[in-house]
Design a protein around this motif. Structure first.
Motif, PDB file in Angstrom:
ATOM      1  N   VAL A 109     -51.624 -27.102  25.349  1.00 48.90           N
ATOM      2  CA  VAL A 109     -51.143 -26.918  26.421  1.00 48.90           C
ATOM      3  C   VAL A 109     -51.309 -27.760  27.535  1.00 48.90           C
ATOM      4  O   VAL A 109     -50.598 -28.449  28.068  1.00 48.90           O
ATOM      5  CB  VAL A 109     -51.191 -25.043  27.081  1.00 48.90           C
ATOM      6  N   LEU A 113     -48.714 -31.429  30.635  1.00 53.13           N
ATOM      7  CA  LEU A 113     -48.371 -31.522  32.016  1.00 53.13           C
ATOM      8  C   LEU A 113     -49.449 -32.997  32.147  1.00 53.13           C
ATOM      9  O   LEU A 113     -48.909 -33.804  33.713  1.00 53.13           O
ATOM     10  CB  LEU A 113     -49.629 -30.783  32.845  1.00 53.13           C
ATOM     11  N   HIS A 127     -52.711 -26.114  37.935  1.00 49.29           N
ATOM     12  CA  HIS A 127     -52.326 -27.015  37.139  1.00 49.29           C
ATOM     13  C   HIS A 127     -52.999 -25.887  34.826  1.00 49.29           C
ATOM     14  O   HIS A 127     -52.428 -25.208  33.814  1.00 49.29           O
ATOM     15  CB  HIS A 127     -52.772 -27.858  36.124  1.00 49.29           C
ATOM     16  N   GLU A 130     -51.008 -22.757  34.470  1.00 49.40           N
ATOM     17  CA  GLU A 130     -49.339 -22.628  34.547  1.00 49.40           C
ATOM     18  C   GLU A 130     -49.424 -23.094  33.640  1.00 49.40           C
ATOM     19  O   GLU A 130     -48.702 -22.260  32.825  1.00 49.40           O
ATOM     20  CB  GLU A 130     -49.124 -24.475  35.292  1.00 49.40           C
ATOM     21  N   ALA A 131     -50.242 -23.290  33.018  1.00 47.31           N
ATOM     22  CA  ALA A 131     -50.141 -23.842  30.837  1.00 47.31           C
ATOM     23  C   ALA A 131     -51.202 -22.013  30.753  1.00 47.31           C
ATOM     24  O   ALA A 131     -50.529 -22.188  29.337  1.00 47.31           O
ATOM     25  CB  ALA A 131     -52.359 -24.725  31.106  1.00 47.31           C
ATOM     26  N   CYS A 134     -47.915 -20.402  30.775  1.00 51.41           N
ATOM     27  CA  CYS A 134     -47.127 -20.607  29.189  1.00 51.41           C
ATOM     28  C   CYS A 134     -47.766 -19.793  28.157  1.00 51.41           C
ATOM     29  O   CYS A 134     -47.071 -20.128  26.986  1.00 51.41           O
ATOM     30  CB  CYS A 134     -46.717 -22.281  28.668  1.00 51.41           C
ATOM     31  N   ARG A 163     -47.282 -25.872  24.948  1.00 53.56           N
ATOM     32  CA  ARG A 163     -47.470 -27.090  25.648  1.00 53.56           C
ATOM     33  C   ARG A 163     -45.515 -27.221  25.912  1.00 53.56           C
ATOM     34  O   ARG A 163     -45.377 -28.404  26.989  1.00 53.56           O
ATOM     35  CB  ARG A 163     -47.225 -28.258  24.237  1.00 53.56           C
ATOM     36  N   ALA A 166     -44.597 -26.551  28.885  1.00 57.56           N
ATOM     37  CA  ALA A 166     -45.637 -26.370  30.331  1.00 57.56           C
ATOM     38  C   ALA A 166     -44.683 -28.015  30.404  1.00 57.56           C
ATOM     39  O   ALA A 166     -45.349 -28.011  31.980  1.00 57.56           O
ATOM     40  CB  ALA A 166     -47.177 -26.979  29.462  1.00 57.56           C
TER      41      ALA A 166
END
Lengths: 261, 400
Positions: A109, A113, A127, A130-131, A134, A163, A166
């Motif tokens: 994932v 980014l 980060h 955030e992953a 998702c 992914r 993301a």
């Protein structure tokens, strides 16, 4: 490389998320896709359907520059591919990936980014959050630390979708997202895709299950090397056009009752 | 003696060679990781064997123009040119013809190497007075290495490491999922070109130390060994570079003590030693760990089956099952359950019934995915969920 996309001019927003003109791709002498035109409608979900070997995946790959077309062009949001890569997310076929690769679910994932991080940007806590967010959207947060090879086919597909999420794209291109997945995964994926179009994003998917087309998609493109027809499901997903697309290969058993007669 | 060598007590040059070999191993371990992940490890074999005619031609040219044919920099330039040609030939044959890459590698490797051997023989036949010492490039020889040579090797190895580290993200994505890499703008074709350039650099730099026949081992063995230790590509990268670095450093130290032995094979044997340790003893993925895991799993399966058989009053036929039950105090020697055995058996049966209920209910899909016939459902569900399941299947049957 790290392009921050905040606002787009209204002119760009009016342009079709994907516009393909005269696309011809050939492996060897026989064209896989011949002179295909296609226009996606923004904020809607479009299925590319057609028999095996009709060039469905090839059309997507040619538009995205993964295979080099003999002729034809693709424009994204009225611009070239290079100008808008940051607004696209591509989910390849599951079979195209090395599942023995030493990487965990969360790392896959995080790959979404990478374009934003560049070569040297450090992966920080936000980060990772955030992953994880998702992964939660596709119901895979409990598997974050697993090696990807340990997942079932459906779970792998959901990780791929995470992914793509993301990447925070405006256009999502999926190659056979429902191929060989379990019912729970299919439901999870379609829920996420519908939430994307509700948020104004555009989705296009290569699809093979005629029975679910009416439920899942707003538009269809019928492809059998050439484009047979495209448009809203209620206009194009008809018995006559499907027969034209599939020829003799469309047995009565395959013919969905949902097809407009 | 070895300790002296390891602690740099054998003089400045030996120390420099060891540092150079260590850095070379580090660089090879890094570059090799991505070759291994791309599944193109053998390309490096073609590259390395293709250097030989380049070295020989460079020697002849330099001698013909009255220079010193043994100048390392000159020989390496020749090696770079020839191996780039070899790589181009492999790539062309693999992509543009019907030959698969392994066939292309075999063809290019043998032709270039054969040509190189012929040139070496010619060089000897013409009897260049100062014997060339070119054979040292076959198996590596650090004896009599000049200080400038060692510096050249150390600096280029360090540079190579830096490039691989800088490019690690595009290299990783290109190896894992080239289609995604291309669409998200991470240029897998560039990553591939950089990787090949780096491998070529490692090969050419390693010629003097490891030799062209065995340099492939220094690129392949460290990542393969590192793979036993981790399921994360970043960790594999680090571990591989450490294994490569240690092999280079130890190998050069051993070779400093016994200068008659060729350096390359010693370094490769050191790498193999580290591979063997990884293969046998790595946690999770090593042979020992997986054998232990298998035995533990088999024991758990037999125990569970035995308990279920006790609960349902079935006879137990398997010796191992009976032995486990007796040892745990769940059954007497004739297979009759003890009191604790009866209680445990009822618990197992209850768990089985709960699982059946959970697996039949789509609402518990995620919990049901964890079914392996062994895990206790109470480890998977919360207390509340368990109560709900229990309410549905009714009170336990046959509990003592």
């Amino acid at each position: 490389m790290t392009l921050e996309l905040v606002g787009h001019s209204s002119e760009q927003d009016r342009a079709a998320p994907l516009l393909i003109r005269g696309m011809t791709v050939s492996y060897g002498e026989k064209p896989a896709v011949f002179s295909a035109d296609m226009a996606l409608r923004a904020g809607e979900m479009t299925a590319i359907i057609g028999p095996n070997g009709a060039g469905k995946s090839t059309l997507l790959k040619a538009a995205l520059g993964i295979v080099t077309p003999l002729a034809g062009q693709a424009q994204f949001f009225g611009q070239t591919l290079d100008a808008v890569r940051g607004r696209l997310a591509y989910v390849p076929q599951r079979a195209s990936v090395d599942w023995d690769f030493p990487t965990r679910v969360i790392d896959v994932v995080l790959m979404g980014l990478y374009p934003r991080l560049g070569l040297l940007g450090r992966i920080r806590g936000n980060h990772r959050d955030e992953a994880m967010g998702c992964l939660e959207r596709v119901g895979m947060e409990a598997f974050a630390k697993r090696q990807i090879g340990q997942l079932s086919g459906g779970q792998q597909q959901r990780v791929f979708l995470a992914r793509a999420l993301a990447q925070k794209a405006d256009l999502y291109l999926l190659d056979e997202p429902f191929a060989g997945v379990d019912a729970a995964t299919e439901k999870a994926i379609i829920t996420v895709l519908k939430s994307l179009t509700e948020a104004g994003k555009t989705v296009v998917a290569v699809h093979h299950d005629l029975a679910t087309v009416v439920d899942y998609f707003d538009n269809v493109l019928l492809l059998a090397t050439q484009v047979i027809a495209q448009g809203p499901v209620e206009e194009v997903f008809t018995k006559a056009l499907l027969e034209k697309t599939y020829g003799g290969r469309l047995s009565q058993a395959v013919m969905p009752e949902s097809a407009v007669s | 003696m070895l300790l002296d060598a390891l602690l740099f007590q054998l003089g400045y040059n030996a120390a420099l060679v060891m540092i150079g070999a260590g850095l070379l191993g580090l660089a090879a371990g890094m570059a090799g990781t991505f070759l291994f992940l791309r599944k193109r490890a053998l390309v490096s074999d073609a590259i390395s064997h293709a250097t030989l005619p380049g070295i020989a031609v460079a020697f002849i040219v330099m001698e013909a123009f009255g220079g010193d044919g043994r100048s390392l920099a000159g020989l390496l330039i020749g090696a770079i040119c020839a191996s780039a040609l070899g790589l181009a030939a492999v790539t062309y044959l693999g992509n543009r013809t019907r030959l698969s890459e392994d066939a292309a590698i075999g063809a290019v490797l043998s032709v270039f190497f054969g040509f190189g051997i012929v040139l070496l023989t010619v060089i000897q036949a013409f009897g260049y007075g100062r014997q060339s010492g070119l054979e040292g490039f076959l198996l590596g020889s650090t004896a009599g290495m000049l200080r400038s040579d060692a510096t050249l090797i150390a600096v280029s190895a360090a540079l190579t490491c830096a490039i691989v580290l800088l490019m690690r993200r595009p290299l990783t994505v290109a190896a894992f999922d080239p289609g995604f890499a291309r669409v998200s703008g991470q240029r897998p074709d560039w990553a591939e070109a950089v990787l090949m350039a780096v491998v070529l650099a490692v090969t050419v730099v390693g010629l003097k130390v490891v030799g062209l026949i065995l340099i492939v081992a220094l690129l392949i063995i460290p990542p393969v060994a590192a793979r036993f230790w981790s399921d994360q590509s970043t960790h594999v990268l680090w571990i591989s570079s450490i294994i490569g670095g240690l092999a280079g450093y130890f190998g050069a130290a051993l070779s400093a003590i016994a200068p008659d032995l060729p350096t390359g094979p010693i370094i490769v044997l050191c790498a193999f030693g580290l591979f063997l340790v990884s293969f046998l003893f790595a946690p999770e993925r090593g042979v020992l760990a997986s054998v232990l895991r298998h035995f533990r799993f088999r024991r758990d399966v037999h125990m569970r089956q035995g308990l279920l058989a006790l609960a349902q009053g079935h006879p137990i036929f398997e010796d191992l099952t009976l032995k486990l039950l007796i040892r745990a105090g769940f059954a007497s020697a004739d297979g009759v359950p003890t009191d604790t055995g009866r209680a445990r058996a009822a618990k197992a049966l209850r768990d089985e019934a709960r699982w059946r209920e959970v697996r039949g209910d789509p609402a518990f899909e995620r919990a049901a995915a964890r079914y392996d016939g062994l895990t206790d459902l109470s480890d998977v569900l919360t207390e509340d969920q368990l109560r709900e399941v229990d309410a549905r299947i009714g009170p336990p049957v046959g509990a003592a």
